[in-house]
Motif scaffolding. Sequence first.
Motif, short mmCIF file in Angstrom:
data_model
loop_
_atom_site.label_atom_id
_atom_site.label_comp_id
_atom_site.label_asym_id
_atom_site.label_seq_id
_atom_site.Cartn_x
_atom_site.Cartn_y
_atom_site.Cartn_z
N ASP A 50 0.83 -1.22 0.00
CA ASP A 50 0.00 0.00 0.00
C ASP A 50 0.86 1.25 0.00
O ASP A 50 0.58 2.22 -0.71
CB ASP A 50 -0.90 0.05 1.25
N GLU A 51 1.91 1.21 0.82
CA GLU A 51 2.81 2.37 0.91
C GLU A 51 3.56 2.57 -0.41
O GLU A 51 3.77 3.71 -0.85
CB GLU A 51 3.80 2.15 2.06
N TYR A 56 2.43 1.78 -3.34
CA TYR A 56 1.46 2.31 -4.30
C TYR A 56 1.27 3.81 -4.10
O TYR A 56 1.34 4.61 -5.04
CB TYR A 56 0.13 1.55 -4.14
N ARG A 57 1.04 4.20 -2.86
CA ARG A 57 0.80 5.62 -2.57
C ARG A 57 2.01 6.49 -2.91
O ARG A 57 1.87 7.56 -3.49
CB ARG A 57 0.43 5.80 -1.08
N LEU A 58 3.18 5.99 -2.56
CA LEU A 58 4.38 6.79 -2.80
C LEU A 58 4.72 6.87 -4.28
O LEU A 58 5.12 7.93 -4.78
CB LEU A 58 5.55 6.19 -2.00
N SER A 59 4.51 5.80 -5.01
CA SER A 59 4.80 5.87 -6.45
C SER A 59 3.83 6.83 -7.14
O SER A 59 4.22 7.59 -8.02
CB SER A 59 4.78 4.48 -7.09
N LYS A 60 2.57 6.84 -6.70
CA LYS A 60 1.59 7.81 -7.26
C LYS A 60 2.05 9.24 -6.94
O LYS A 60 2.03 10.11 -7.81
CB LYS A 60 0.20 7.62 -6.61
N HIS A 61 2.45 9.45 -5.71
CA HIS A 61 2.90 10.78 -5.30
C HIS A 61 4.08 11.25 -6.15
O HIS A 61 4.19 12.43 -6.48
CB HIS A 61 3.30 10.72 -3.81
N ASN A 77 4.62 10.31 -9.14
CA ASN A 77 4.24 10.21 -10.56
C ASN A 77 5.02 9.14 -11.31
O ASN A 77 5.47 9.36 -12.43
CB ASN A 77 4.48 11.56 -11.26
N GLU A 107 5.03 13.02 4.30
CA GLU A 107 3.61 12.62 4.36
C GLU A 107 3.40 11.19 3.87
O GLU A 107 2.36 10.58 4.12
CB GLU A 107 2.73 13.56 3.53
N PHE A 108 4.36 10.66 3.13
CA PHE A 108 4.21 9.34 2.53
C PHE A 108 5.21 8.34 3.10
O PHE A 108 5.40 7.26 2.55
CB PHE A 108 4.38 9.45 1.01
#
Length: 126
Positions: free
Chosen positions: A37-38, A40-45, A47, A92-93
């Motif tokens: 999950d982390e 996924y969120r960090l890779s989105k952040h 980009n 934040e991530f």
Amino acid sequence: MCEVKSGFKYSFDPKKCEICKGKCCIGESGYIWINDDEIYRLSKHLNLEVEDFKKRYLIKIGSRYSIREKPYNFGFACKFFDEKTLNCSIYEFRPNQCRTFPFWDYFKKNFKELELECIGVKLLSN
Ligand code: SF4
Ligand code: SF4
């Protein structure tokens, strides 16, 4: 304000992080575990596609992932340690391992070790 956590004999003052220069993100080499999950969120952040993010920032240890390190001073730093601000560049991530520091079970019995690393901790008086 100081934080306390049930089961721990010490408190933690997050304000000390402002003057500490990120000691928990540098030093000896170690694992900085990050879960799916982390990731996924960090890779989105950032980009990035998850696979690109993994190649660039993570190493696989068994079935788990850890954030890569870079040489820093006479040791290492997390790849996300900002050498200019001396802080986490993805605060934040940041993964749960970083969020929960210094309240790790390991330090329940190794407070002396923690005290040497983190200026924000203090033993509670009974
Ligand atoms: S070592 Fe402690 S005081 Fe320093 S940045 Fe980490 S948590 Fe904050
Ligand atoms: S992710 Fe951020 S808080 Fe965690 S070790 Fe790396 S620089 Fe430090």
